[in-house]
Design an enzyme around this catalytic site. Structure first.
Site, PDB file in Angstrom:
ATOM      1  CG  ASN A 183     -10.276  -0.669   3.302  1.00  0.00           C
ATOM      2  OD1 ASN A 183      -9.202  -1.179   2.936  1.00  0.00           O
ATOM      3  ND2 ASN A 183     -10.361   0.120   4.349  1.00  0.00           N
ATOM      4  CG  HIS A 184      -8.713   3.580   2.322  1.00  0.00           C
ATOM      5  ND1 HIS A 184      -9.437   4.460   3.090  1.00  0.00           N
ATOM      6  CD2 HIS A 184      -7.986   2.846   3.198  1.00  0.00           C
ATOM      7  CE1 HIS A 184      -9.146   4.277   4.366  1.00  0.00           C
ATOM      8  NE2 HIS A 184      -8.275   3.291   4.463  1.00  0.00           N
ATOM      9  CG  HIS A 241      -6.609  -3.813   5.201  1.00  0.00           C
ATOM     10  ND1 HIS A 241      -7.180  -2.592   4.945  1.00  0.00           N
ATOM     11  CD2 HIS A 241      -7.115  -4.186   6.398  1.00  0.00           C
ATOM     12  CE1 HIS A 241      -8.012  -2.273   5.922  1.00  0.00           C
ATOM     13  NE2 HIS A 241      -7.981  -3.203   6.824  1.00  0.00           N
ATOM     14  CG  ASN A 286      -3.809   3.569   1.955  1.00  0.00           C
ATOM     15  OD1 ASN A 286      -3.384   2.423   1.885  1.00  0.00           O
ATOM     16  ND2 ASN A 286      -4.916   3.858   2.586  1.00  0.00           N
ATOM     17  CG  HIS A 302      -1.009   0.210   5.833  1.00  0.00           C
ATOM     18  ND1 HIS A 302      -1.086   1.574   5.675  1.00  0.00           N
ATOM     19  CD2 HIS A 302      -1.867  -0.308   4.902  1.00  0.00           C
ATOM     20  CE1 HIS A 302      -1.961   1.861   4.717  1.00  0.00           C
ATOM     21  NE2 HIS A 302      -2.446   0.737   4.239  1.00  0.00           N
ATOM     22  CG  ASP A 346      -1.824  -1.196   1.343  1.00  0.00           C
ATOM     23  OD1 ASP A 346      -1.338  -2.300   1.067  1.00  0.00           O
ATOM     24  OD2 ASP A 346      -2.983  -1.053   1.745  1.00  0.00           O
TER      25      ASP A 346
HETATM   26 FE   LIG Z   1      -7.115  -1.156   3.285  1.00  0.00          FE
HETATM   27 FE   LIG Z   2      -3.987   0.446   2.830  1.00  0.00          FE
END
Ligand SMILES: [Fe+2]
Ligand SMILES: [Fe+2]
Ligand SMILES: [Fe+2]
Ligand SMILES: [Fe+2]
Ligand SMILES: [Fe+2]
Ligand SMILES: [Fe+2]
Ligand SMILES: [Fe+2]
Ligand SMILES: [Fe+2]
Lengths: 260, 260, 260, 260
Positions: free
Chosen positions: C67-68, C176, C40, C178, C8
């Site tokens: 999800n973002h 996810h 992100n 991180h 990410d």
């Molecule tokens: Fe995520």
């Molecule tokens: Fe993320």
């Protein structure tokens, strides 16, 4: 004495319903004090100085809230100093604002109000059971008339809280789900109880919001902006009758009124 | 036609309430068909062949369930073959048991029943909206009279589902929270709706369980065994009146009766 | 063939780390293809046309998300048409954008990439297991080299998914959380696996965000604005070595590099 | 001084891995004290007097736990009186057992250990940040060497907690996810940190459990019995080196060893 408790006021339609219907309600039920949950007063999300002032001007004495309390960032300083607006008492100790109030009526009668949040499917706050009990013990030194707004999701947590508080407070009134439940009763210890008083806002809506928007959200699983629905207003409330001497509730009555 | 929908039957006290009160209800309201949610029938958790047989023997035609459906492992083979017991239809395709049924009354009238679970604060199942809509389309080839038990927690999901199904089915009846809501109505498309019909079990309890046990759970945060509470029974239900020709609901009435 | 999968990318510091470190990585590890999770990339929340174009310009071939993905509303039309940006495949059928891609390298080698989201503690999407398996079966008609970005929270769901896909795909790379995990391995069926590849963003931060802001959030339980942290960048990635003929992974190597 | 912290011991295979590998580890790394998380020691769920005695007999000085602490009901009285077994300190005040210990080594050196649980996606306990800080202040009157087992799910909560405790304790060691993370470091204030130390149990498993059982669970969404997996054991741990005078950590090293 008689207390009117109005459920979550949602947006302008909710505020208008209070404005139009409250005077007659006060008159008809000989209401001594009005409490209203205002966490959705400002456009459905949070409360502002302006919307709170409006609600107070209609005759509401104390405003309770819930998980939406901080939605309008600009209102935090106002909430911090206006002691008639409550935020859940089980936020951490240093949180701005008050979680309870002892309100004195013109006739010198004192009514304590506590606002507390559940934890099941909600924010991770301090224990509502222990926090509330400690607060009740303090408040009972000043008055026997104590009303709790328990802002929570799960029926199990709300009902358990009601029994836990039975005999210690005059009423436990549930808020947050925006749907009035049909389980109002006086518990054996003299506490009036209802799982949820319901909301005060647009009648045709999904908990206050445009129904198409929420349906679309469930279908698409994509985030989106929500608008308070239009149409007629619904006012949901309960009237609680309390024996002033001992603080025990003697009656609780549900109301659902349409703002024509 | 008139359909009686009985909310979550909890334990023996719940079953006794059905046994004692149902005959008179059928008579008084001229009920043609009885549907009951039985997910808590066996000791509060799940359903067994024996408890289901008992419920059917009282005059219930179809039993719906919910998240507690698999609590009694020994009942899985029975659930797999007894098509009058439904489990939520949005379980994965290979799941034992049926999620819907077309039930034929002695007078040849066909009534379809769907059982579906919400996802908010619930299990991660397939989309209840899409799954139900597809099923409704199939069932409508056989009958216009379709009743959905939407077993869900969040009021937003339940109300949104009701509007989504409005005009497609005769009724959307919410279950799971065990507290009857006071929002029964006929939606504009002709679908009867209530957010939760409430439970059928011990009147003085926390959603059917001994209140002291649940209070202790919230105070201690430690797991513990739960027992169905004792005392008087409460039967919660709705009567739905449906126009046989088009399947539209014409009335919905809430009931809460005590088993003396 | 060798594939580099970058975790990410968070904000400008994450993008700069890719810009500065990627050329050397490609060179040193003889990388044939670069995949990066970009959910992100734009200020910590979501991705935009501009940030995506930047990431592609650094040499990334396919961008996965999670999800973002919908955080920047203005980017939805772009995501809908740019097939090199993936959104989780288990969103409902009509969702904008693609959940998988077959990418053709200059040497004609075809690599399929799938992006899928977990459901435990995440959004209520379609079953990641079933959805992915069906997609893999389709993609295998075109290529044996398939990489899955499984964007999920719970280690149990991620590990179970890895075993479920073992032998069907070349690699299951978790994203996810991180935080890079130290469990990279080749499963017995030839699938490279890691629970989480980790993030590419500010080294001193709470999953990319200013640490004071997140600490304050946990202390106060009040919502607040979050900013991507400053300071040095960290690039987290894995190098996956794959046998082109059969699609089996032969090696997986973790990388954590600081952008000086 | 050197402290070995062993991650969640799962079942007999986990206990065997400790038995076989610990003596050599103590020797090789010149370990002064051994802490192990034992919440899954008894058949994967909870801990019993017998399994705890076994773990102590291998040379472990203090056992920490987490959300599985109460899984074996018969062990509650034992946990209540054995002060070398910790349960999360942020359970309510009256909870059986201790949340911290000051352990004295034969050389009179005192090491404090705190066990605390996160709240994100976990039980609704008291604030781990405030509770731990208050406890640290008390413990520092006796010793500068303080080790915290932060048993939590979300990486954000764990990392934020690490920074919050930086400079106040010797180490914050994450447990619960059963997957070792590759982010071990000494924070700027001298606190050793790792998001998760990983588990000590069956190497080929889903967080300790038979992988087929967990995969089936995700596919079917039906509850089922879980068994600890068989096969080789994996021991996950960290070695923390601490300056006895000031309590600051000087090094943290990850270990993953197979029990042949
Ligand atoms: Fe995520
Ligand atoms: Fe993320
Ligand atoms: Fe609320
Ligand atoms: Fe509300
Ligand atoms: Fe249920
Ligand atoms: Fe139920
Ligand atoms: Fe564990
Ligand atoms: Fe745990």
């Amino acid at each position: 004495m008689k207390i009117l408790f109005i459920g979550d006021i949602v947006g302008k339609i909710g505020r208008q319903a209070v404005k139009n219907l409250l005077p007659n309600l006060i008159d008809r039920y000989k209401i001594d004090m009005v409490i209203a949950n205002g966490e959705n007063a400002a456009g459905g999300f949070g409360i502002t100085e302006k919307t709170a002032a409006e609600i107070f001007s209609f005759g509401v004495h104390v405003i309770t809230t819930g998980n939406h309390i901080w939605d309008k960032k600009e209102a935090v300083p106002y909430i911090a100093k206006e002691n008639r607006i409550l935020r859940p008492i089980n936020y951490p100790p240093a949180t701005p604002g008050a979680g309870s109030i002892i309100f004195t009526l013109p006739n010198k009668e004192k009514i304590a109000v506590i606002n507390v949040s559940g934890r099941v499917f909600m924010n991770t706050l301090d224990c509502p059971f222990r926090t509330s009990k400690a607060e009740v013990e303090k408040l009972r030194e000043s008055t026997n008339i104590i009303i709790i707004d328990f802002h929570a999701e799960a029926t199990s947590e709300k009902i358990a809280f009601g029994y836990y508080m039975d005999g210690l407070v005059s009423a436990v009134i549930g808020t947050h789900t925006h749907v009035q439940t049909a389980d109002e009763k006086i518990l054996s210890g003299g506490t009036a109880y209802i799982t949820d008083v319901g909301m005060t806002g647009p009648q045709t809506s999904v908990i206050g919001i445009e129904k198409e928007q929420i349906v679309e959200r469930f279908l698409s699983q994509m985030p989106r902006k929500y608008d308070v629905a239009g149409g007629k207003g619904l006012l949901s409330a309960v009237v609680i009758e309390i024996d002033n001497k001992c603080g025990r509730a003697t009656a609780i009555q549900r109301l659902q009124l349409t703002n024509p």
